[in-house]
Structures are given as C-alpha cells and as structure tokens.
Design a protein around this motif. Structure first.
Motif, mmCIF file in Angstrom:
data_model
loop_
_atom_site.group_PDB
_atom_site.id
_atom_site.type_symbol
_atom_site.label_atom_id
_atom_site.label_comp_id
_atom_site.label_asym_id
_atom_site.label_seq_id
_atom_site.Cartn_x
_atom_site.Cartn_y
_atom_site.Cartn_z
ATOM 1 N N THR A 102 38.118 42.504 68.477
ATOM 2 C CA THR A 102 39.081 41.885 67.571
ATOM 3 C C THR A 102 39.386 42.845 66.435
ATOM 4 O O THR A 102 38.587 43.729 66.129
ATOM 5 N N GLY A 103 40.531 42.688 65.831
ATOM 6 C CA GLY A 103 40.910 43.553 64.728
ATOM 7 C C GLY A 103 42.396 43.854 64.759
ATOM 8 O O GLY A 103 43.167 43.228 65.494
ATOM 9 N N SER A 104 42.792 44.834 63.960
ATOM 10 C CA SER A 104 44.191 45.220 63.840
ATOM 11 C C SER A 104 44.380 46.632 64.359
ATOM 12 O O SER A 104 43.668 47.550 63.944
ATOM 13 N N THR A 121 47.721 42.627 66.605
ATOM 14 C CA THR A 121 46.367 42.076 66.736
ATOM 15 C C THR A 121 45.732 42.530 68.044
ATOM 16 O O THR A 121 46.360 42.460 69.110
ATOM 17 N N LEU A 122 44.481 42.952 67.957
ATOM 18 C CA LEU A 122 43.688 43.305 69.131
ATOM 19 C C LEU A 122 42.768 42.142 69.480
ATOM 20 O O LEU A 122 42.176 41.522 68.585
ATOM 21 N N PHE A 123 42.623 41.864 70.761
ATOM 22 C CA PHE A 123 41.636 40.886 71.179
ATOM 23 C C PHE A 123 41.151 41.244 72.578
ATOM 24 O O PHE A 123 41.839 41.935 73.333
ATOM 25 N N GLY A 124 39.954 40.813 72.894
ATOM 26 C CA GLY A 124 39.379 41.138 74.197
ATOM 27 C C GLY A 124 37.879 40.950 74.169
ATOM 28 O O GLY A 124 37.332 40.236 73.322
ATOM 29 N N GLN A 125 37.191 41.618 75.070
ATOM 30 C CA GLN A 125 35.755 41.418 75.193
ATOM 31 C C GLN A 125 35.104 42.564 75.945
ATOM 32 O O GLN A 125 35.769 43.344 76.635
ATOM 33 N N VAL A 126 33.795 42.649 75.783
ATOM 34 C CA VAL A 126 32.974 43.555 76.576
ATOM 35 C C VAL A 126 32.598 42.821 77.858
ATOM 36 O O VAL A 126 32.246 41.635 77.825
ATOM 37 N N PRO A 243 27.752 52.649 83.356
ATOM 38 C CA PRO A 243 27.838 52.046 84.681
ATOM 39 C C PRO A 243 27.680 50.531 84.641
ATOM 40 O O PRO A 243 26.683 50.009 84.170
ATOM 41 N N GLY A 244 28.718 49.833 85.097
ATOM 42 C CA GLY A 244 28.686 48.377 85.115
ATOM 43 C C GLY A 244 29.171 47.700 83.853
ATOM 44 O O GLY A 244 29.310 46.473 83.831
ATOM 45 N N PHE A 245 29.447 48.447 82.794
ATOM 46 C CA PHE A 245 29.907 47.872 81.523
ATOM 47 C C PHE A 245 31.268 48.448 81.157
ATOM 48 O O PHE A 245 31.494 49.654 81.276
ATOM 49 N N TRP A 246 32.155 47.599 80.644
ATOM 50 C CA TRP A 246 33.484 48.058 80.260
ATOM 51 C C TRP A 246 34.091 47.122 79.227
ATOM 52 O O TRP A 246 33.717 45.963 79.109
ATOM 53 N N ILE A 247 35.008 47.689 78.444
ATOM 54 C CA ILE A 247 35.760 46.928 77.452
ATOM 55 C C ILE A 247 37.158 46.669 78.003
ATOM 56 O O ILE A 247 37.775 47.547 78.602
ATOM 57 N N GLU A 248 37.641 45.468 77.777
ATOM 58 C CA GLU A 248 39.033 45.160 78.042
ATOM 59 C C GLU A 248 39.666 44.683 76.740
ATOM 60 O O GLU A 248 39.109 43.817 76.067
ATOM 61 N N PHE A 249 40.798 45.279 76.361
ATOM 62 C CA PHE A 249 41.480 44.822 75.157
ATOM 63 C C PHE A 249 42.936 44.525 75.460
ATOM 64 O O PHE A 249 43.524 45.086 76.385
#
Length: 276
Positions: A102-104, A121-126, A243-249
């Motif tokens: 989250t953030g700008s 605005t940014l939004f998303g998750q790990v 490996p196996g972890f990623w961010i999507e925004f």
C-alpha cells in the motif's frame, strides 16, 4: 498462506487452547510448527538469525525509517518508504507481518501526484506458493523470453487462442504511453476491452537464475486516460522475492504510466536490501 493471513484477525479474539498468552503476545517461535510452509519456514529463519522480531528503526516522529522483511530464509532490510506495511490485525510477532502492499506511487517515485480524481494509489500483497508443487510456483509458471518482441508475439498468440473470451486482437504502438499495447474486446462484457502493455522506452524485466522475464502490464480495462474510475479496472505487475515468494501490486488503469517506474524502483530497492 493468504487465506491464513486474511483470517489472522480472528486469532486475536481467542486464547489458544492450553496457553495463557494471547496470540498477539506469542513469540515468533510459536509459528515454527505452523502447517503452512510459508509461515513455518519464515518463522524458523527469523528465530535462527537471532535478530529481534519485528525489527524496526523508528524516528522521533514515530515514523518507521527501516525494517526487517523476511520471506522464507531471505531477509531484506528495507527503507521505511518501501510500500510494504505491517498487517496490524495480525499478532505482533507473526513471521509474515509485512505482507500488505500500500502507498502512493508518486511518493515512492518522488514526483508530484497527477491532477484529477484518480490518485496513484498502490495496493496488493505478498504471495507465497510453497504449498503448491514446485512447477506451479510463480517464477516457474511464468514464461521467459529472449526479448521483448518475443514476449509480445507470445502473448498475442495467447490472446488469439481464446476466441470464446477475446475478439478483435490488435497490436498498437502507443506513442502517448511509450508502450506497445495488445488490446482485445472482452466477448463476455460488450463494450469492454482488456490490454497488455510493454514499455518500449525501457525493458520491463527481471532475471531470476538463468531465466529473464519480460513482463506485460496486465490491465483489466484497456488504458483510457479520461475514463471514469472503475474499481475493477486495475493494472497488475509482479516481482519475484525469493523461490516461491512474490509481490503483486496494482494501480487503477488511468495510472498505467506509473506502473513500469514503480516496478523498477521497487525491484532496485529490493536488490539493494537483500542481505544474502
């Protein structure tokens, strides 16, 4: 993992059987036995490191200037302006504490916010794929390419192969965006179009091991700068963390020009912040 995290707020409402501590007071070692490998591996790595958890540097104004971010065995020591935030509904010592994007975008990039009703605005998750077969991890299932042109050709063929969902597929050079646009009409939503975008003034890519990913910006509605804001009409990008972890925004489609700069700034920040 995310299902677990979405329900983590409920954990604060009860006392674990046989334990007098509230979940918010449990140490990170409590999660070493969690059945979710995303959680248990991260908890074990934090405990083995000997570093405090959470580990934040806070200034006199109570702003976070630096924080530890663990995913599995990978530690990032990130500056406070990184658009990752703690889930304050989660127990204090939960190993996947910082999973909310989250953030700008304008604040992250150090530029003035755009005029108009739609903000950057940014939004998303790990995300974590450790509970899936290795072949289904994000960095395994996404296609890699030798060039941007090869990626454009691939995704065009993918769109053409879905006549039940997409029609009127076309490739356009958008000088206003400095991007190549793959646009198609959404068969199931008359009047709507979707779009994939590849910048041509930079290479939107990430190298992971021996593979290079030229990433399309996926927009649920093709870019129209003056279109009314629709909550579903977002553009999405991803970044591999480990490996196996990623961010999507995500951002609203009107903010498409910010997507590639945010990707590159966030990726550069993560590269600098890796500790091993």
């Amino acid at each position: 993992m995310l299902k677990c995290l979405r329900h983590v707020a409920a954990m604060t409402l009860f006392v674990l059987a046989g334990c007098s501590d509230k979940p918010s007071n449990l140490p990170v070692s409590h999660w070493r036995q969690d059945p979710d490998a995303c959680i248990s591996r991260t908890a074990a790595a934090i405990e083995a490191s000997g570093r405090p958890w959470p580990n934040e540097v806070v200034d006199s104004s109570h702003r976070v200037r630096q924080f530890d971010f663990w995913i599995g065995e990978q530690l990032y020591v990130l500056p406070g302006e990184t658009p990752l935030r703690a889930d304050h509904f989660a127990p204090l010592h939960h190993p996947l504490r910082y999973w909310v994007v989250t953030g700008s975008a304008s604040a992250l990039l150090g530029v003035a916010p755009p005029a108009g009703p739609v903000g950057p605005t940014l939004f998303g998750q790990v995300n974590c794929d450790l509970s899936k077969p290795t072949a289904e991890w994000k960095e395994r299932r996404e296609p890699a390419f030798a060039s941007r042109d090869e990626a454009v050709d691939y995704y065009r063929e993918q769109m053409l192969a879905r006549p039940d969902a997409l029609s009127d597929v076309e490739v356009r050079r958008r000088e206003d965006l400095k991007m190549i646009e793959l646009r198609a009409r959404d068969v199931r939503n008359p009047g709507e179009s979707v779009g994939l975008y590849f910048p041509f003034d930079r290479e939107l890519k990430q190298t992971i091991g021996a593979k290079t990913f030229y990433k399309p910006i996926r927009c649920r509605a093709a870019h129209e700068a003056q279109a009314p804001m629709k909550l579903y009409a977002t553009c999405v990008l991803w970044i591999s963390l480990a490996p196996g972890f990623w961010i999507e925004f995500e951002m609203y489609q009107q903010m498409l020009p910010y997507m590639a700069p945010v990707h590159d700034k966030l990726l550069a920040t993560l590269v600098r912040a890796r500790t091993n």
